[in-house]
Design a protein around this motif. Structure first.
Motif, PDB file in Angstrom:
ATOM      1  N   UNK A 194       0.800  -1.345  -0.087  1.00 49.31           N
ATOM      2  CA  UNK A 194      -0.037   0.052   0.038  1.00 49.31           C
ATOM      3  C   UNK A 194       0.989   1.167   0.008  1.00 49.31           C
ATOM      4  N   UNK A 205       0.569   4.060  -2.584  1.00 45.07           N
ATOM      5  CA  UNK A 205       0.698   5.556  -2.392  1.00 45.07           C
ATOM      6  C   UNK A 205       1.708   6.453  -2.882  1.00 45.07           C
ATOM      7  N   UNK A 251      -4.122   4.092  -7.287  1.00 48.33           N
ATOM      8  CA  UNK A 251      -4.963   4.605  -6.248  1.00 48.33           C
ATOM      9  C   UNK A 251      -5.815   3.271  -6.123  1.00 48.33           C
ATOM     10  N   UNK A 252      -6.513   2.542  -7.001  1.00 47.45           N
ATOM     11  CA  UNK A 252      -7.256   1.550  -6.649  1.00 47.45           C
ATOM     12  C   UNK A 252      -6.673   0.542  -5.696  1.00 47.45           C
ATOM     13  N   UNK A 253      -5.447   0.173  -6.024  1.00 42.38           N
ATOM     14  CA  UNK A 253      -4.634  -0.825  -5.047  1.00 42.38           C
ATOM     15  C   UNK A 253      -4.646  -0.102  -3.379  1.00 42.38           C
ATOM     16  N   UNK A 254      -4.225   1.224  -3.563  1.00 42.49           N
ATOM     17  CA  UNK A 254      -4.165   1.862  -2.324  1.00 42.49           C
ATOM     18  C   UNK A 254      -5.221   1.955  -1.587  1.00 42.49           C
ATOM     19  N   UNK A 255      -6.579   2.417  -2.319  1.00 44.33           N
ATOM     20  CA  UNK A 255      -7.859   2.305  -1.714  1.00 44.33           C
ATOM     21  C   UNK A 255      -8.226   0.974  -1.061  1.00 44.33           C
ATOM     22  N   UNK A 256      -8.036  -0.012  -1.732  1.00 41.30           N
ATOM     23  CA  UNK A 256      -8.751  -1.199  -1.078  1.00 41.30           C
ATOM     24  C   UNK A 256      -7.746  -1.828  -0.065  1.00 41.30           C
ATOM     25  N   UNK A 265      -5.979  -0.196   1.885  1.00 39.23           N
ATOM     26  CA  UNK A 265      -6.099   0.766   3.092  1.00 39.23           C
ATOM     27  C   UNK A 265      -7.271   0.158   3.948  1.00 39.23           C
ATOM     28  N   UNK A 266      -8.122  -0.396   3.484  1.00 40.63           N
ATOM     29  CA  UNK A 266      -9.259  -0.873   4.285  1.00 40.63           C
ATOM     30  C   UNK A 266      -8.828  -1.958   5.484  1.00 40.63           C
TER      31      UNK A 266
END
Lengths: 510, 162
Positions: B20, B24, B56-61, B63-64
Motif C-alpha cells: 500500500x 501511495x 489509487x485502486x490498490x491503495x484504496x482497497x 487501506x481498508x
C-alpha cells in the motif's frame, strides 16, 4: 404498508442499533443490510441477485478517480501537521497580536482558518488547537468558556472552508445523485456538478462564518490589558514571512488553481501533498544546501503553474523554462524524500495517511452495500412516493433532509451521513430546480453546526478528551452556545440568500 | 496454534503495508509527473495516467484492512463506553462472524467469476493506448477481502490476549 416498506423501516432501525452498538461503523453499515437482505430473501421479499452486484460496485469505487483527491489531501494535512508548521505559526501570531485577550482570540481564529483549509478533519484540528492554543488564550485573559467555545467552533471550520475532504466527498455523491435524479425526471443534459463548483460555493459562506465569529469576539472581548503579560519580544518581519508565507502560498495555490479552472481537484491535491512534503523536509533539515534545493523546487512548482497560465509552453523559450523548472522540481523532490526518510517522517506520514484513507473508504464501500439493499427493498420508489406526498414539494423535502442531517450529526460522522443520506434521500431534493451547489453548502454548514451542538456534538467530545479538568463539561457547553447561534444565523442567511453559495461558482465557471 | 495464526496475520499486515505504501508513493509521483507534463509541456501520457489510477485502486482497497488491523475504523462509542470492556469484545466477535465475514466473503464468492474472466483475457485499461494488467489491479479486491477476514479474526485474538 407492504412487506417491503416494513423491511425498509426495519433496515433503518437495525442500522442505528448496529451503529450505536459500538462496533466499527463500517461493519454495521454493510452488515446490517446484508443480513436483513438474506433474511428477507427467505420470505420472497428480496431478490438476492442485487447482492451479486456488490463486488462490481466496489470495483467501481476503486476506479472512481474523483476520490483520488482524498488520500492526497490527507497526506498534505499530515505533512503540515508533522512538520510542526502549525505550532510555529501560532507562536508567531501570538507574539504579534498577543498581549490582549482580543488579539489572542483573533489570532487563534485567523490561524484556525488557515489550518482548517489544509486539514479538514475535525478531531485532529481540535486536539491540536487544545494542545497549542488553549493555554496561551487563558494566559492572555480570554475567559475559559469563550476559549473553549472558540476552539470547538474553529475546529469545525475545516468542514466548510475549501479545500475540504468533506466537500470532495459531497461533490462525488451530489454530482451522481443530481445527474440520476434529473435524468429520471426527463432532463437528459443537466449541468454537471464538480468538486470545483462546491469549493467555489463554500468559499463565501465559509468566510462569512469566520467574519461573524470575529465580529462576536470584537463585541465581547476587550482589547489591551493582558492578565499576564507573556514574552513580548519583538517579532522580526523575516520570521513572519518565513513562517506564514509557505503554508499560505501553498493553500492559495491549491485553492486558486482549482477555482481558476487550471487544475482538477486531484492535480491540485497532488501538488499540495508534494508542496507540504517539501515544507516538512525544509523544516526538518538544518543543512543550508538542502534548504536551498528544496526551496528552489517549491519556486519551480509555482513557475510551472505560471507557465501553464501564461500558455508559453510551446515556444522555444517556454520549452527551455519548462525543462529547467521540471529538473529543479525533481531535484528538490529527491532531496526532500531522502531527508524525510532519514528523519523517519515519510513512513509515519504514509501509515497515518493509509489509516485515515482506509477509514474514509471503508465507509464508502459499506455505504454501497446499504444502497444496494435499499434499492432491493424498493427504497427508491418509497422515496419518490414520499416526495410526491410531502407537503411543500422539494422545499419541504429539503427542510426534512436538513432536520434529519442535523439529528444524524449527533451520532454519525460526516462521511457516513453523506454516503447514507445523499444517495437515499437526495433524489427527493435534487429532482427539481434546487441548485445542487446550494444544497451541498447547506448540508456542509448544517453538519458543522450539528457537530458543535451540545450535548452530543463531536467537536465537544474531542475537546473534552484533551481539555484540562478545570474546564468543566458545562463550561464547554455554555461557551459553545454563542457560536452555535452564529452558525444558525449563517445557515439562515445562506438559506434565505442562495446567491451566497451560487454566485461565485456561477462567476467562475459560466 | 493461535500464536502461529497471529504471527501470520502480522506478517501479512507488513506485506500489505509495504504494498500500500508503494501504491501511495506511486500515486503521488504519478500525479506530480502528469501535472508537470501537462503544465510544462502541454502533453500527457495515457499510460502514466493509468498507472496513477491503478495505484489509487490498490491503495484504496488495501487501506481498508490496514486500517482495520490498526483499529482505525470509526466507532460510535456514545453507549458502549459506559459498558464493561467484555461487552465490546463480545460485540466485536459477533460483528466478525455475522457482518464482516459474510460481507467480505460475498466479495470473494460473487466476484470470483469476474476476476477469473479478467485473468483469462488478460484485461487491460479501457482507454485506447492504455496500460495492460488491469486484471492484477482487480485482483486486489478479493485479496483485500480475504485480508479483512484474517485481520478481523486476529484483532479478536489480540484483544483477548492483551
Amino acid at each position: 404498508m407492504s412487506g417491503q416498506e416494513i423491511m425498509l423501516l426495519v433496515l433503518f432501525a437495525g442500522l442505528f442499533a448496529g451503529i450505536l452498538s459500538g462496533i466499527p461503523a463500517m461493519l454495521a453499515i454493510a452488515g446490517v443490510p446484508f443480513v436483513l437482505a438474506v433474511g428477507a430473501a427467505q420470505f420472497g421479499l428480496f431478490n438476492l441477485d442485487f447482492l451479486a452486484n456488490f463486488p462490481s460496485r466496489v470495483q467501481g469505487i476503486m476506479a472512481n478517480t474523483l476520490l483520488m483527491a482524498v488520500p492526497l489531501f490527507v497526506l498534505m494535512g499530515v505533512f503540515l501537521e508533522r512538520a510542526n508548521l502549525a505550532e510555529r505559526m501560532l507562536r508567531v501570531l501570538a507574539r504579534l497580536l498577543g498581549g490582549s485577550p482580543l488579539g489572542m482570540a483573533l489570532s487563534v481564529l485567523a490561524f484556525s482558518t488557515i489550518i482548517a483549509a489544509s486539514t479538514g478533519i475535525i478531531g485532529a484540528t481540535i486536539v491540536m488547537l487544545v494542545m497549542i492554543a488553549l493555554t496561551p488564550m487563558l494566559d492572555s485573559g480570554v475567559p475559559k468558556r469563550q476559549a473553549a467555545g472558540l476552539i470547538c467552533a474553529s475546529g469545525t471550520l475545516g468542514q466548510i472552508i475549501p479545500p475540504s475532504i468533506l466537500l470532495v466527498l459531497l461533490g462525488d455523491q451530489i454530482g451522481n445523485t443530481y445527474l440520476e435524479a434529473q435524468q429520471r425526471r426527463g432532463n437528459f443534459a443537466p449541468d454537471p456538478v464538480s468538486v470545483a463548483d462546491l469549493f467555489a460555493g463554500a468559499l463565501v459562506p465559509g468566510l462569512l462564518l469566520v467574519g461573524l465569529y470575529a465580529l462576536w469576539l470584537l463585541i465581547t472581548l476587550r482589547p489591551g490589558r493582558a492578565k499576564r503579560v507573556g514574552t513580548n519580544e519583538p517579532v522580526a518581519a523575516s520570521e513572519v514571512v518565513f513562517t506564514f508565507l509557505p503554508p499560505l502560498l501553498l493553500i492559495l495555490a491549491v485553492l486558486g488553481s482549482i477555482l481558476g479552472g487550471i487544475a482538477t481537484a486531484t492535480e491540485a491535491a497532488g501538488l499540495g501533498a508534494v508542496g507540504a512534503g517539501l515544507m516538512a523536509a525544509f523544516s526538518t533539515t538544518t543543512q543550508r544546501w538542502e534548504r536551498a534545493v528544496i526551496g528552489i523546487a517549491g519556486l519551480a512548482a509555482f513557475a510551472l503553474v505560471a507557465l501553464k497560465v501564461a500558455g508559453v509552453g510551446r515556444s522555444g523559450l517556454g520549452e527551455a523554462a519548462s525543462v529547467a523548472a521540471a529538473l529543479l522540481l525533481a531535484a528538490g523532490v529527491l532531496v526532500a524524500i531522502w531527508r524525510l526518510i532519514r528523519g523517519r517522517m515519510l513512513g509515519g506520514a504514509m501509515v497515518e495517511t493509509i489509516k485515515i484513507s482506509g477509514m474514509v473508504f471503508g465507509i464508502v464501500i459499506a455505504a454501497s452495500m446499504l444502497s444496494l439493499v435499499f434499492r432491493g427493498f424498493g427504497g427508491e420508489r418509497a422515496v419518490e412516493h414520499l416526495t410526491r406526498e410531502f407537503p411543500g414539494g422539494e422545499m419541504g423535502a429539503l427542510l426534512a433532509v436538513m432536520v434529519i442531517v442535523f439529528l444524524l450529526g449527533f451520532i454519525l460522522e460526516a462521511i457516513e451521513i453523506i454516503y447514507i443520506v445523499v444517495p437515499l434521500l437526495g433524489p427527493a431534493v435534487l429532482a427539481g430546480d434546487i441548485s445542487p451547489v446550494w444544497f451541498a453548502v447547506l448540508m456542509a454548514m448544517n453538519l458543522q453546526t450539528s457537530f458543535l451542538t451540545p450535548p452530543f456534538g463531536f467537536a465537544l467530545f474531542y475537546f473534552r478528551s484533551v481539555a484540562p479538568p478545570q474546564i468543566t463539561t458545562l463550561d464547554i457547553y455554555r461557551g459553545v452556545v454563542p457560536f452555535v447561534l452564529i452558525q444558525i444565523l449563517a445557515l439562515a442567511m445562506v438559506y434565505l440568500f442562495p446567491g451566497l453559495a451560487t454566485w461565485l461558482p456561477h462567476q467562475m465557471f459560466n | 496454534m493461535i500464536q502461529q495464526f497471529l504471527r501470520l496475520a502480522r506478517l501479512l499486515d507488513r506485506l500489505t503495508l509495504a504494498l500500500a505504501s508503494l501504491a501511495g508513493a506511486t500515486l503521488v509521483l504519478m500525479v506530480l509527473v502528469n501535472v508537470v507534463l501537462r503544465y510544462g509541456f502541454g502533453t500527457g501520457s495515457i499510460k502514466m495516467q493509468d498507472l496513477a489510477s491503478y495505484a489509487f485502486a490498490v491503495f484504496l482497497i488495501l487501506a481498508v484492512p490496514l486500517c482495520h488491523a490498526r483499529a482505525g475504523h470509526v466507532r460510535v462509542e456514545v453507549l458502549s463506553e459506559r459498558l464493561p470492556p467484555a461487552y465490546l469484545r463480545r460485540a466485536d466477535a459477533l460483528a466478525w462472524a455475522l457482518f464482516l465475514t459474510p460481507v467480505f466473503g460475498l466479495i470473494l464468492w460473487a466476484g470470483w467469476g469476474d476476476i477469473a474472466f479478467s485473468w483469462s483475457i488478460g484485461e487491460g485499461s479501457t482507454t485506447p493506448g492504455g496500460l495492460g494488467g488491469l486484471y492484477l489491479v482487480k485482483t486486489a479486491l478479493p485479496v483485500a477481502a480475504a485480508l479483512m477476514i484474517i485481520q478481523g479474526l486476529a484483532a479478536l485474538f489480540e484483544k483477548r490476549g492483551a
